[in-house]
Design an enzyme around this catalytic site. Structure first.
Site, mmCIF file in Angstrom:
data_model
loop_
_atom_site.group_PDB
_atom_site.id
_atom_site.type_symbol
_atom_site.label_atom_id
_atom_site.label_comp_id
_atom_site.label_asym_id
_atom_site.label_seq_id
_atom_site.Cartn_x
_atom_site.Cartn_y
_atom_site.Cartn_z
ATOM 1 N N SER A 164 19.583 -8.653 -8.419
ATOM 2 C CA SER A 164 18.558 -8.663 -8.985
ATOM 3 C C SER A 164 18.913 -9.285 -10.838
ATOM 4 C CB SER A 164 17.638 -7.645 -9.626
ATOM 5 O OG SER A 164 16.621 -6.447 -9.066
ATOM 6 N N GLU A 182 0.292 -0.677 -0.081
ATOM 7 C CA GLU A 182 0.599 -0.739 0.001
ATOM 8 C C GLU A 182 0.650 1.423 -0.412
ATOM 9 O OE1 GLU A 182 -3.282 0.746 -0.653
ATOM 10 O OE2 GLU A 182 -2.742 -1.352 -0.913
ATOM 11 N N HIS A 231 3.280 -9.583 -9.620
ATOM 12 C CA HIS A 231 4.693 -10.297 -9.398
ATOM 13 C C HIS A 231 5.774 -9.264 -9.215
ATOM 14 C CE1 HIS A 231 9.045 -10.888 -11.030
ATOM 15 N NE2 HIS A 231 9.535 -9.395 -10.897
ATOM 16 N N SER A 232 5.173 -7.691 -9.352
ATOM 17 C CA SER A 232 5.575 -6.666 -8.763
ATOM 18 C C SER A 232 4.468 -5.505 -8.309
ATOM 19 C CB SER A 232 6.993 -5.923 -8.310
ATOM 20 O OG SER A 232 6.891 -5.455 -10.341
HETATM 21 C C1 LIG Z 1 19.142 -11.688 -16.257
HETATM 22 C C2 LIG Z 1 17.541 -11.264 -15.853
HETATM 23 N N1 LIG Z 1 16.291 -11.207 -17.584
HETATM 24 C C3 LIG Z 1 15.061 -11.030 -17.121
HETATM 25 C C4 LIG Z 1 15.262 -10.280 -15.597
HETATM 26 C C5 LIG Z 1 13.612 -9.279 -15.333
HETATM 27 N N2 LIG Z 1 12.767 -10.211 -14.289
HETATM 28 C C6 LIG Z 1 12.744 -10.292 -13.176
HETATM 29 S S1 LIG Z 1 11.959 -11.374 -12.907
HETATM 30 C C7 LIG Z 1 11.902 -12.034 -13.639
HETATM 31 C C8 LIG Z 1 10.506 -14.018 -13.553
HETATM 32 C C9 LIG Z 1 11.185 -14.638 -12.522
HETATM 33 O O1 LIG Z 1 10.160 -15.111 -12.384
HETATM 34 P P1 LIG Z 1 10.879 -16.655 -11.141
HETATM 35 O O2 LIG Z 1 12.033 -16.836 -11.694
HETATM 36 O O3 LIG Z 1 10.071 -17.546 -11.433
HETATM 37 O O4 LIG Z 1 10.627 -15.901 -10.060
HETATM 38 P P2 LIG Z 1 9.009 -14.939 -9.401
HETATM 39 O O5 LIG Z 1 8.622 -14.214 -9.606
HETATM 40 O O6 LIG Z 1 7.739 -16.366 -9.651
HETATM 41 O O7 LIG Z 1 9.096 -15.392 -8.171
HETATM 42 C C10 LIG Z 1 12.048 -11.533 -14.259
HETATM 43 C C11 LIG Z 1 11.862 -11.772 -16.267
HETATM 44 C C12 LIG Z 1 16.113 -10.149 -14.827
HETATM 45 N N3 LIG Z 1 16.464 -9.373 -13.201
HETATM 46 N N4 LIG Z 1 17.446 -10.676 -14.710
#
Ligand SMILES: Cc1ncc(C[n+]2csc(CCOP(=O)(O)OP(=O)(O)O)c2C)c(N)n1
Ligand SMILES: [Mg+2]
Length: 424
Positions: A186, A100, A315-316
């Site tokens: 990240s 929030e 997701h965020s």
């Molecule tokens: C190398 C890289 N590629 C793309 C991203 C963008 N990104 C951030 S989170 C995410 C999804 C990750 O999904 P998952 O591993 O299933 O974790 P969840 O968010 O579901 O917990 C992506 C594609 C990143 N942070 N780093």
């Protein structure tokens, strides 16, 4: 250089291993290839990818919180189960408040852990406090279980002067040396080979410590995941690969992420002991992690745990999941198969919890979160000079120059910046 030439001494490989003696005397039609231990066949047959499919999902409790097989009951004390429940619900409350506050523009970004609380707490509880944790970013409950205070969670998300990272990371990129929790980074899956390296170091030190490395099923598609799994298997490292399979990688559903039977099916390919568990069953996660940890250390070998769960939140705060999944789907997991309600049913059934306790704990935990949140918001931000520190042991000249330039700029034009909110 021809084969017969001797290498100069500094290029000679150091003999580190005893050469394996292979017998080549057999006249039998047995394969002798060094890379496989199978027999010959005389019929052409491709291996079906679904040979390893339908890996079952280990669980201890049913959806009503009843223990299915008494032999699998982890026999935890009431006090310990209450700690599980309180951590899971406190995390949920903290998520709501911080989510929030991002929506109100008070912090820049946030990621909730809704629906995955059981994977955090069940695994964290099964570890020793000195086992090293490498997280992805959605594992705040692991740090919370280790006693990381609300003030520091808030300080990190606000990037205020109490943040141990001095405000230099995005929100939710926690790290805590004392609690053996490596700072989140990240770029996906970078933690996987790093975690294997740490586990290898523990093994060489005979440290009797394990590493746990969390990652999502999306991150498991990264090349670093393959490198990490293979190194861990071949170097025989005491590491637990803990995959939170929550159904999505941002908007990519698992149906587009992989073709095999999830992440657990990959383990045998690397020669890694593997299991799939119901991640919404905190006791199943606990049992699997505890046994994997025990064996990882006793036998110096990696384990792969795939915890099936569901990401109930977006997701965020940068995502709107209504664009790619239905409200009905989310509601199912939120209302019918939630790790918190499953544990609450269990506790109610045992007579360890009642509605009154629930009400008073909800009130108390919310108050604690609100107090920490209000304090964090009032605090000053760290001095901008920290932008340049802690990267090198001794600051190199080009950084010194930049630091001086920033100080000069702020002396001249400081009135245009909200410097009153920053430490000097
Ligand atoms: C190398 C890289 N590629 C793309 C991203 C963008 N990104 C951030 S989170 C995410 C999804 C990750 O999904 P998952 O591993 O299933 O974790 P969840 O968010 O579901 O917990 C992506 C594609 C990143 N942070 N780093
Ligand atoms: Mg995911």
């Amino acid at each position: 250089m021809s084969e017969g030439d001797a290498l100069p001494p500094h290029l000679c490989p150091v003999p580190q291993r005893v050469l394996r003696q292979q017998q080549f005397t057999s006249l039998e039609e047995k394969p002798q290839f060094p890379g496989a231990s199978a027999d010959f066949v005389d019929k052409l047959d491709f291996i079906q990818p679904n040979v390893i499919s339908g890996i079952p999902i280990y669980r201890v409790m049913d959806r009503q919180g009843q223990i299915i097989n008494p032999d699998e009951d982890p026999q935890l004390s009431q006090e310990q189960v209450l700690k599980f429940y309180k951590t899971m619900t406190l995390l949920n409350t903290m998520d709501r408040i911080l989510y929030e506050s991002q929506r109100q523009g008070r912090i820049s970004f946030y990621m909730t852990n809704y629906g995955e609380e059981g994977t955090h707490v069940g695994s964290a509880a099964a570890l020793d406090d000195t086992d090293l944790v490498f997280g992805q970013y959605r594992e705040a409950g692991v740090l919370m279980y280790r006693g990381y205070p609300l003030d520091l969670f808030m300080a990190q998300c606000y990037g205020n002067a109490s943040d141990t990272g001095k405000g230099r990371q995005m929100p939710v990129h926690y790290g805590c040396r004392d609690r053996h929790f490596v700072t989140i980074s990240s770029p996906l899956a970078t933690q996987i080979p790093q975690a294997v390296g740490a586990a290898y170091a523990f093994k060489r030190d005979n440290a009797s410590r394990a590493v746990i490395c969390y990652f999502g099923e999306g991150a498991a598609s990264e090349g670093d995941a393959h490198a990490g799994f293979n190194f861990a298997a071949t170097l025989e490292c005491p590491i637990l690969f803990f995959c939170r399979n929550n159904g999505y990688a941002i908007s990519t559903p698992t149906s587009e992420q992989y073709r095999g039977d999830g992440i657990a099916a990959r383990g045998p390919g690397y020669g890694i002991m593997s299991i799939r568990v119901d991640g919404n069953d905190v006791f199943a996660v606990y049992n699997a992690t505890r046994e994997a940890r025990r064996r990882a250390i006793a036998e110096n070998q990696p384990f792969l745990i795939e915890a099936m769960t569901y990401r109930i939140g977006h997701h965020s705060t940068s995502d709107d999941s209504s664009a790619y999944r239905s409200v009905d789907e989310v509601n199912y997991w939120d209302k019918q198969d939630h790790p918190i309600s499953r544990l609450r049913h269990h506790m109610l059934g045992r007579g360890w919890w009642d509605e009154e306790q629930e009400k008073s704990w909800r009130k108390k935990s919310r108050k604690r979160v609100m107090e920490a949140f209000e304090q964090a918001e009032r605090k000053l931000k760290p001095s901008p000079q920290h932008l340049f520190s802690d990267v090198y042991c001794e600051m190199p000249p080009q950084l010194q120059k930049q630091q001086e330039a920033l100080a000069r700029h702020l002396r001249l034009y400081g009135e245009h910046y909200p410097l009153e909110h920053f430490e000097k």
